[in-house]
Design a protein around this motif. Sequence first.
Motif, PDB file in Angstrom:
ATOM      1  N   ASN A  64     -31.692 -11.953  16.923  1.00  0.00           N
ATOM      2  CA  ASN A  64     -32.514 -12.966  16.260  1.00  0.00           C
ATOM      3  C   ASN A  64     -32.311 -13.002  14.743  1.00  0.00           C
ATOM      4  O   ASN A  64     -33.272 -13.129  13.969  1.00  0.00           O
ATOM      5  N   GLY A  65     -31.051 -12.863  14.311  1.00  0.00           N
ATOM      6  CA  GLY A  65     -30.729 -12.958  12.895  1.00  0.00           C
ATOM      7  C   GLY A  65     -30.962 -11.698  12.095  1.00  0.00           C
ATOM      8  O   GLY A  65     -30.781 -11.692  10.871  1.00  0.00           O
ATOM      9  N   GLU A  66     -31.332 -10.603  12.749  1.00  0.00           N
ATOM     10  CA  GLU A  66     -31.601  -9.340  12.044  1.00  0.00           C
ATOM     11  C   GLU A  66     -30.342  -8.842  11.338  1.00  0.00           C
ATOM     12  O   GLU A  66     -29.256  -8.839  11.899  1.00  0.00           O
ATOM     13  N   ILE A  67     -30.511  -8.403  10.080  1.00  0.00           N
ATOM     14  CA  ILE A  67     -29.388  -7.898   9.295  1.00  0.00           C
ATOM     15  C   ILE A  67     -29.219  -6.403   9.549  1.00  0.00           C
ATOM     16  O   ILE A  67     -30.175  -5.637   9.414  1.00  0.00           O
ATOM     17  N   LEU A  68     -28.030  -6.001   9.927  1.00  0.00           N
ATOM     18  CA  LEU A  68     -27.730  -4.595  10.188  1.00  0.00           C
ATOM     19  C   LEU A  68     -27.306  -3.922   8.889  1.00  0.00           C
ATOM     20  O   LEU A  68     -26.413  -4.390   8.188  1.00  0.00           O
ATOM     21  N   SER A  69     -27.954  -2.817   8.556  1.00  0.00           N
ATOM     22  CA  SER A  69     -27.610  -2.100   7.326  1.00  0.00           C
ATOM     23  C   SER A  69     -26.193  -1.548   7.409  1.00  0.00           C
ATOM     24  O   SER A  69     -25.627  -1.392   8.504  1.00  0.00           O
TER      25      SER A  69
ATOM     26  N   HIS B 123     -13.633  -6.908   6.932  1.00  0.00           N
ATOM     27  CA  HIS B 123     -13.604  -7.820   8.078  1.00  0.00           C
ATOM     28  C   HIS B 123     -14.254  -7.174   9.310  1.00  0.00           C
ATOM     29  O   HIS B 123     -15.053  -7.812  10.016  1.00  0.00           O
ATOM     30  N   ARG B 124     -13.936  -5.908   9.560  1.00  0.00           N
ATOM     31  CA  ARG B 124     -14.516  -5.215  10.715  1.00  0.00           C
ATOM     32  C   ARG B 124     -16.025  -5.063  10.560  1.00  0.00           C
ATOM     33  O   ARG B 124     -16.794  -5.265  11.515  1.00  0.00           O
ATOM     34  N   ILE B 125     -16.441  -4.698   9.359  1.00  0.00           N
ATOM     35  CA  ILE B 125     -17.874  -4.490   9.102  1.00  0.00           C
ATOM     36  C   ILE B 125     -18.645  -5.801   9.249  1.00  0.00           C
ATOM     37  O   ILE B 125     -19.704  -5.852   9.895  1.00  0.00           O
ATOM     38  N   GLU B 126     -18.113  -6.874   8.678  1.00  0.00           N
ATOM     39  CA  GLU B 126     -18.797  -8.161   8.764  1.00  0.00           C
ATOM     40  C   GLU B 126     -18.842  -8.669  10.203  1.00  0.00           C
ATOM     41  O   GLU B 126     -19.821  -9.310  10.612  1.00  0.00           O
ATOM     42  N   ALA B 127     -17.805  -8.386  10.994  1.00  0.00           N
ATOM     43  CA  ALA B 127     -17.779  -8.805  12.394  1.00  0.00           C
ATOM     44  C   ALA B 127     -18.889  -8.103  13.175  1.00  0.00           C
ATOM     45  O   ALA B 127     -19.584  -8.727  13.994  1.00  0.00           O
ATOM     46  N   ILE B 128     -19.056  -6.803  12.929  1.00  0.00           N
ATOM     47  CA  ILE B 128     -20.122  -6.051  13.583  1.00  0.00           C
ATOM     48  C   ILE B 128     -21.482  -6.623  13.198  1.00  0.00           C
ATOM     49  O   ILE B 128     -22.371  -6.823  14.044  1.00  0.00           O
ATOM     50  N   GLN B 129     -21.669  -6.906  11.913  1.00  0.00           N
ATOM     51  CA  GLN B 129     -22.956  -7.403  11.437  1.00  0.00           C
ATOM     52  C   GLN B 129     -23.259  -8.802  11.966  1.00  0.00           C
ATOM     53  O   GLN B 129     -24.403  -9.112  12.307  1.00  0.00           O
ATOM     54  N   ARG B 130     -22.236  -9.657  12.056  1.00  0.00           N
ATOM     55  CA  ARG B 130     -22.444 -10.997  12.614  1.00  0.00           C
ATOM     56  C   ARG B 130     -22.838 -10.917  14.088  1.00  0.00           C
ATOM     57  O   ARG B 130     -23.759 -11.607  14.544  1.00  0.00           O
ATOM     58  N   ASN B 131     -22.130 -10.067  14.818  1.00  0.00           N
ATOM     59  CA  ASN B 131     -22.410  -9.910  16.237  1.00  0.00           C
ATOM     60  C   ASN B 131     -23.830  -9.383  16.464  1.00  0.00           C
ATOM     61  O   ASN B 131     -24.553  -9.834  17.359  1.00  0.00           O
ATOM     62  N   TRP B 132     -24.223  -8.444  15.626  1.00  0.00           N
ATOM     63  CA  TRP B 132     -25.585  -7.880  15.727  1.00  0.00           C
ATOM     64  C   TRP B 132     -26.629  -8.964  15.456  1.00  0.00           C
ATOM     65  O   TRP B 132     -27.621  -9.075  16.191  1.00  0.00           O
ATOM     66  N   ALA B 133     -26.423  -9.733  14.397  1.00  0.00           N
ATOM     67  CA  ALA B 133     -27.375 -10.780  14.040  1.00  0.00           C
ATOM     68  C   ALA B 133     -27.520 -11.808  15.157  1.00  0.00           C
ATOM     69  O   ALA B 133     -28.629 -12.272  15.460  1.00  0.00           O
ATOM     70  N   GLU B 134     -26.400 -12.151  15.794  1.00  0.00           N
ATOM     71  CA  GLU B 134     -26.429 -13.130  16.884  1.00  0.00           C
ATOM     72  C   GLU B 134     -27.236 -12.620  18.075  1.00  0.00           C
ATOM     73  O   GLU B 134     -27.908 -13.397  18.758  1.00  0.00           O
ATOM     74  N   LYS B 135     -27.189 -11.322  18.304  1.00  0.00           N
ATOM     75  CA  LYS B 135     -27.862 -10.748  19.466  1.00  0.00           C
ATOM     76  C   LYS B 135     -29.285 -10.290  19.163  1.00  0.00           C
ATOM     77  O   LYS B 135     -30.033  -9.942  20.091  1.00  0.00           O
TER      78      LYS B 135
ATOM     79  N   THR C 244     -24.262  -0.061  10.540  1.00  0.00           N
ATOM     80  CA  THR C 244     -22.983  -0.676  10.904  1.00  0.00           C
ATOM     81  C   THR C 244     -21.925   0.398  11.127  1.00  0.00           C
ATOM     82  O   THR C 244     -21.132   0.330  12.073  1.00  0.00           O
ATOM     83  N   CYS C 245     -21.937   1.403  10.260  1.00  0.00           N
ATOM     84  CA  CYS C 245     -20.980   2.504  10.412  1.00  0.00           C
ATOM     85  C   CYS C 245     -21.200   3.259  11.721  1.00  0.00           C
ATOM     86  O   CYS C 245     -20.238   3.726  12.345  1.00  0.00           O
ATOM     87  N   VAL C 246     -22.464   3.351  12.138  1.00  0.00           N
ATOM     88  CA  VAL C 246     -22.752   3.970  13.442  1.00  0.00           C
ATOM     89  C   VAL C 246     -22.073   3.178  14.552  1.00  0.00           C
ATOM     90  O   VAL C 246     -21.453   3.748  15.457  1.00  0.00           O
ATOM     91  N   GLN C 247     -22.175   1.857  14.466  1.00  0.00           N
ATOM     92  CA  GLN C 247     -21.528   0.997  15.472  1.00  0.00           C
ATOM     93  C   GLN C 247     -20.005   1.159  15.441  1.00  0.00           C
ATOM     94  O   GLN C 247     -19.332   0.948  16.455  1.00  0.00           O
ATOM     95  N   LEU C 248     -19.463   1.541  14.297  1.00  0.00           N
ATOM     96  CA  LEU C 248     -18.017   1.728  14.147  1.00  0.00           C
ATOM     97  C   LEU C 248     -17.571   3.147  14.483  1.00  0.00           C
ATOM     98  O   LEU C 248     -16.392   3.480  14.360  1.00  0.00           O
ATOM     99  N   GLY C 249     -18.527   3.984  14.907  1.00  0.00           N
ATOM    100  CA  GLY C 249     -18.175   5.326  15.353  1.00  0.00           C
ATOM    101  C   GLY C 249     -18.422   6.429  14.347  1.00  0.00           C
ATOM    102  O   GLY C 249     -18.007   7.578  14.579  1.00  0.00           O
ATOM    103  N   TYR C 250     -19.092   6.102  13.224  1.00  0.00           N
ATOM    104  CA  TYR C 250     -19.391   7.118  12.216  1.00  0.00           C
ATOM    105  C   TYR C 250     -20.900   7.344  12.185  1.00  0.00           C
ATOM    106  O   TYR C 250     -21.657   6.462  11.780  1.00  0.00           O
ATOM    107  N   PRO C 251     -21.374   8.509  12.621  1.00  0.00           N
ATOM    108  CA  PRO C 251     -22.813   8.746  12.719  1.00  0.00           C
ATOM    109  C   PRO C 251     -23.498   8.734  11.359  1.00  0.00           C
ATOM    110  O   PRO C 251     -22.848   8.836  10.313  1.00  0.00           O
ATOM    111  N   ILE C 252     -24.816   8.619  11.391  1.00  0.00           N
ATOM    112  CA  ILE C 252     -25.600   8.565  10.161  1.00  0.00           C
ATOM    113  C   ILE C 252     -25.315   9.768   9.267  1.00  0.00           C
ATOM    114  O   ILE C 252     -25.236   9.648   8.040  1.00  0.00           O
TER     115      ILE C 252
END
Length: 214
Positions: A66-71, A52-64, A75-83
């Motif tokens: 132009n529909g781009e899919i976040l890998s 749920h958390r991962i999909e929420a991040i990806q939906r928010n990214w896509a909305e901001k 996504t983990c970077v956005q959740l605080g876990y570096p590459i």
Amino acid sequence: MKIYKIPPQTKAIIFDIDSTLYSHKEYALQQNQIQIHHYGQLEGISDHEALHRIEAIQRNWAEKHNGEILSLGNTCVQLGYPIEESIRWREALLEPADFLVKNHKLVATLEVLSKKYQLACLTNNPVLVGRKTLAALGVEEFFPLVIGLDTCKVSKPHPAPFLLAVEKLGCRVEHCLSVGDRFNIDIELPLELGMGGILVAGVEDVYKLPQLLT
């Protein structure tokens, strides 16, 4: 298969690996599930909540964007876990040989292509996982160059790994052809950079490349 552009003087083919050089829905699904489960364990939450958390991040990214899919890695970077952390997860958790076996038809296909073109792989998994995948399929010998998530520390569709592949191959951008199963990840950016692009639905389409290109 959808052909977007084949360079008239193609000298190199840059392949995606997962769901391109093999078709295995269970393994493709397991790659994501095992990382989502691991993230959930680290956070002390259920797999359902982790997803749920991962999909929420990806939906928010896509909305901001132009529909781009976040890998998943980004996504983990956005959740605080570096590459770097994502790289360690994948190296420890993913075992391609548990799912994949030698593909003799793919071996024959790449043998034909390798006589005319330089071949390389560009994956959003670490190089170690990419090479394990190629070894399980029996085709590692055809890919002296494998660029992964740990090479440039960015996921496709970032230009850095594509441009590094071109540099390492010693080719011009316009002489390279990108082959992969996701338009927005494997094809769209290479086309913008000046490469060719062929979108495949899986390895069955890869088998058709010798007739198409040679």
